[in-house]
Design an enzyme around this catalytic site. Structure first.
Site, PDB file in Angstrom:
ATOM      1  N   GLY A   1       0.833  -1.191   0.000  1.00  0.00           N
ATOM      2  CA  GLY A   1       0.000   0.000   0.000  1.00  0.00           C
ATOM      3  C   GLY A   1       0.872   1.248   0.000  1.00  0.00           C
ATOM      4  N   CYS A   2       0.295   2.360  -0.417  1.00  0.00           N
ATOM      5  CA  CYS A   2       1.085   3.587  -0.549  1.00  0.00           C
ATOM      6  C   CYS A   2       1.538   4.107   0.815  1.00  0.00           C
ATOM      7  CB  CYS A   2       0.305   4.651  -1.319  1.00  0.00           C
ATOM      8  SG  CYS A   2      -1.369   4.932  -0.742  1.00  0.00           S
ATOM      9  N   TYR A   3       0.629   4.148   1.783  1.00  0.00           N
ATOM     10  CA  TYR A   3       1.040   4.580   3.128  1.00  0.00           C
ATOM     11  C   TYR A   3       2.090   3.639   3.713  1.00  0.00           C
ATOM     12  CZ  TYR A   3      -2.819   8.039   3.668  1.00  0.00           C
ATOM     13  OH  TYR A   3      -3.672   9.102   3.561  1.00  0.00           O
TER      14      TYR A   3
END
Lengths: 342, 342, 342, 342
Positions: B145-147
């Site tokens: 995921g980006c986070y």
């Protein structure tokens, strides 16, 4: 061993964009980066997005630091390129992103810039009729202004085809990078975010004579241009809305045909499919000009909208495109039509 | 003849970013683009910035349309990759940008997503210790995921070096593209411009277990993560501010040494020079994570700030980086550390 | 005949916001507006949004031009209020929006500002326990910093109730107007749009000792604060995310009860309904602080998010609120809880 | 006991703005708020900036819920006001912010909206010659469209004075709130931030016939309007750039004199001082139209630029201004010329 390049004004926005493109270009080697007040500091302090060049130290912008390269790109405040270029060898390709050598008429220059005219260089807009031939033979290139790039690409096909009356209205929105990096109160983020504003209204913007020069040359008669620039809350991009009265007999179909023909073979100008209108975000970081046309029957007008990235096709990308031609490289080398979006 | 690639979910933001990168990659050939509701339309209607792909027609996303490629990139809503991947051959490299195969624990999956767990694939974060070896041997990759990408890169060196207490606080600002392209009232431009807002506060955001999983694995003990995501008025970018209590003996110098060592050989993670702090704009369109550290003596804490482009290093660029490894290509091929700025 | 007011620093952002509020206040009469370098010019050149005051001429900021008023509002760079205030009569209400008189400790002042400490005035945050009584009796008010306003309102109820450990982490996003109107390269629109960046990380931001002072006073013990400010692409607004370990026995319900009680009677602080999280846009131009709380059981933490308009509740509105109290006017006079949105 | 008001469409942007203004108006009492799909929910879920109205429950928009008020404000999608208004008593003041009753010609309506024409009501632009007298006697008001408000105010003095040729070009930039709150992909924050785009080019935007109607009436002859709307990355504001050929004898001075005279007594329209050009941010939340003029001698044109807040002077503020007149209240009551800036 690549083509040895120097970039003057490397801590500004034009210089940064030239470097961004050169860094991904397979033929150029960035040998020297120079600056004025920022000389002596590292490039990474000013252009932190150019990671691979971050530890380059900025030399001072002088004829000496710029000597010994195959190509010199100048991203300097207007008035500075003239004296500098005189001191660079005739065999060096000099590509000036400033205004100094764009105007044919010394009168226009003096009226809009108030200083002595430095001269006139071949104009770096390869899409203009016959211009590629000229660029192939030159060692001096005057890169067009960002607004004139968008407006000329939007309108020259109509004038070349004789379908427009020579009385043009242009209203263009520009991102703030077009105003450069020198800090001024009206360019603060707090001022520009959430706001669109007009400036230079009534024919006083310095890019006006350049537009008139380009369109009149293509039209073969004097064209008047009412140009209103506006500042929009975005960093990059120009959207130019351009209109002129249609000459008798023009139809939606004939208008479209003129533009389809004009841009059929162009690698960096595209007439969008019918129904799709340009947005500046479509061109971010790309060397593309996107164009769409409409025939407003009720108003008897043709309307052409063009979008470019003012720093890419409007400055650094246009500069490299013309340099490619002058150096005998493929015109598209190191340039992309793929934008970064959303 | 290049590596034949298919991109599913090509009209969304993840799919568009994968295509943007593949279009400039020297080894991949984009053979197939697919979509759900947008199947049958041209890509240019949805991704008008990808000019060279504009007239590609979107096929429907099915096992059949995705069959026959060397690589399949999936940019689909979570829950859709599982069933689809089962139907793709074991010899095909499948790179999933969704969440389906990221979590090791079925419990975590069920608690945060509420559906049956599809399984666990090798995790596409090559910077994690030992991860490149794993990726070299796999045909299935779960892109982080980006986070979690930003937070894991910010903090794993501290936990690997044993200098941080296992009680982490993260507050991250994300651009709106992280929320995808499905239109929702709270994602309208009118709502997000001029506003920063919090959401998913108190441990309920779905990326939380992924961060815990990554950091606990490196720390060798359970790490708690208090994660607060916020939505910022920009299209792209994540700025993650991460902090934990420093273990006894940590100094500013020892902290910096840990990060200098950790990222010395990494092509896509960079510790900025002292005094320079990350900004998301430095990474726009680049596959770079920029990191800076501080030792807050008064508070007894280490603070690490990381910036990425959520769509590039956080999604499409990270996907291609891992795919390069799995295919035996140079890891950096087709990826850049040069951002588009300003 | 109203209360005669002078505003010093009227061409800056703080001064402009004070004027905006005073222009709609039924009891104040704006008699004098002063400036430094802009003295002699019309207000409309600097604050074109204040149409009814546009032709007021800015006097120079001196003890003489500020004499003879009932209230003097100071919106000056730090360090300038001290010498000026000495020369204003003891019976004049002086409301200082600068930092000069906020800190109790001369040591803190010297460490963070590097100049001699001017003194300590009653603190203009009426919501703090017992503070309204103090403000009712004073002719000198130190308006809190914008970040400390948001953070103190977010956290003091937890410390007053003894439910939080005294080790606080704050990450706050601020609009660019918080950095003032002096033009700097990093505040240019081209730099801040599309970007979130960190600055002043690791305990070095000047608002840190003010937060520590406020929270420690309420807690009755020393509180550490790890404060990371970030700059967000918007003109106005602060979103502060604040967290501390929960003391044993805290539940979601007891946490909520603490905040419901704390703000039950407050006109300008509101605990949002469960499930709704603050966004800065909800407070634009309003004197409101919006707060929401979460109990993160897995991390053992309470998380409080607060949103304010940094120029209104965080500066000019807070100044007028405290001035209302000191002058015996209704506290809410001339102030609104209604924001301008979207 | 105040004037009892109902607002239909209270969860939309127009309705929210009407409520924002009414909440600060000394004579109106907001008795009823209604909605379509959002009926039954609390207003605070949709308009969280209106704190004092947050717990109002939205009734359904029906003739019954709207009955029994002195004034009914309609903020509905076009086509819905007609049937509803028929069912409201003749003695009730009905103020329609939709398009249904703006156009005099049924043909225009049908061509641009494609449904049967509901009728024509007195036009709520008090600045038009003779319009205040009409508004004083009516119980039905058609609030102008936001673009036509800005363009009409920009140009009608020129046509009233006979100094402009009847062939007008308008290019206007609008904030995204002008497109309403219904979620559409092209209005997502990710799409609009960083981008200016054109739409409705070539005479097809629905506000075109309204502009033609207004300007032709003042000119006493048919005026053609080439209108190009563009979408700018901001929530609020319209900047309209308008130009026409100057009739013989026009000078910069005579042009300025025409506008000085036209707006001398107007409370909400202001000709800016020479040299200052409108920016939308100057008008945020204010009921003001700011205008500036230029005479472009080389192009033989007059250029007029006007800025308004599309939701205030362009919708809710204009609605209340006209309602004030119709109800015999002071025209400026509850409205401000003070914007919120920066």
């Amino acid at each position: 061993m690549g083509i040895r390049a120097a970039v003057a004004g490397a801590s500004g926005y034009a210089g940064g964009e030239i470097l961004r493109i050169l860094a991904g270009h397979p033929e150029f080697e960035i040998e020297t980066v120079t600056a004025g007040g920022n000389a002596g500091t590292e490039l990474g302090a000013h252009q932190p997005h150019l990671r691979s060049l971050a530890d380059r130290v900025l030399a001072e912008t002088t004829p000496e630091t710029l000597a010994g390269h195959d190509v010199v790109f100048l991203g300097l405040p207007h008035g500075q390129s003239g004296p500098l270029a005189e001191r660079l060898g005739d065999d060096v390709l000099v590509v000036d992103c400033g205004a100094d050598f764009r105007l044919a008429g010394a009168d226009d220059w003096t009226r809009f810039y108030g200083t002595p005219h430095a001269g006139t260089w071949p104009y770096g807009l390869p899409e203009l009729p016959g211009q590629r031939e000229i660029l192939r033979e030159t060692r001096r290139i005057a890169v067009p202004g960002c607004y004139p790039t968008s407006v000329t690409l939007a309108l020259f096909p109509a004038f070349a085809a004789g379908i427009a009356e020579p009385d043009v209205v242009v209203v263009a929105a520009s991102g703030t990078s077009g105003a450069g990096r020198a800090p001024k109160p009206n360019l603060l983020g707090s001022e520009v975010m959430g706001s669109v504003s007009a400036y230079g209204v009534g024919g006083v913007h310095r890019h006006t004579p350049e537009m008139i020069q380009n369109l009149s040359a293509v039209a073969g008669e004097p064209v008047t241009v009412s140009f209103t620039p506006t500042l929009a809350p975005m960093s990059r991009g120009i959207l130019a809305t351009c209109t002129a009265k249609a000459r008798p007999g023009v139809t939606a179909a004939s208008l479209r045909a003129v533009y389809t023909d004009a841009y059929a073979g162009e690698p960096f100008v595209e007439l969008l499919p019918e129904g799709q209108w340009p947005a500046t975000a479509m061109t971010l970081g790309a060397n593309t000009a996107l164009v769409q046309v409409a025939h407003d029957e009720a108003a008897g007008r043709i309307v052409v909208v063009a979008a470019i990235d003012n720093l890419t096709k409007g400055t650094g990308g246009g500069a490299v495109q013309s340099a490619n031609i002058a150096l005998g490289l493929p015109e598209q080398l190191g340039l992309t039509t793929i934008g970064v979006s959303p």
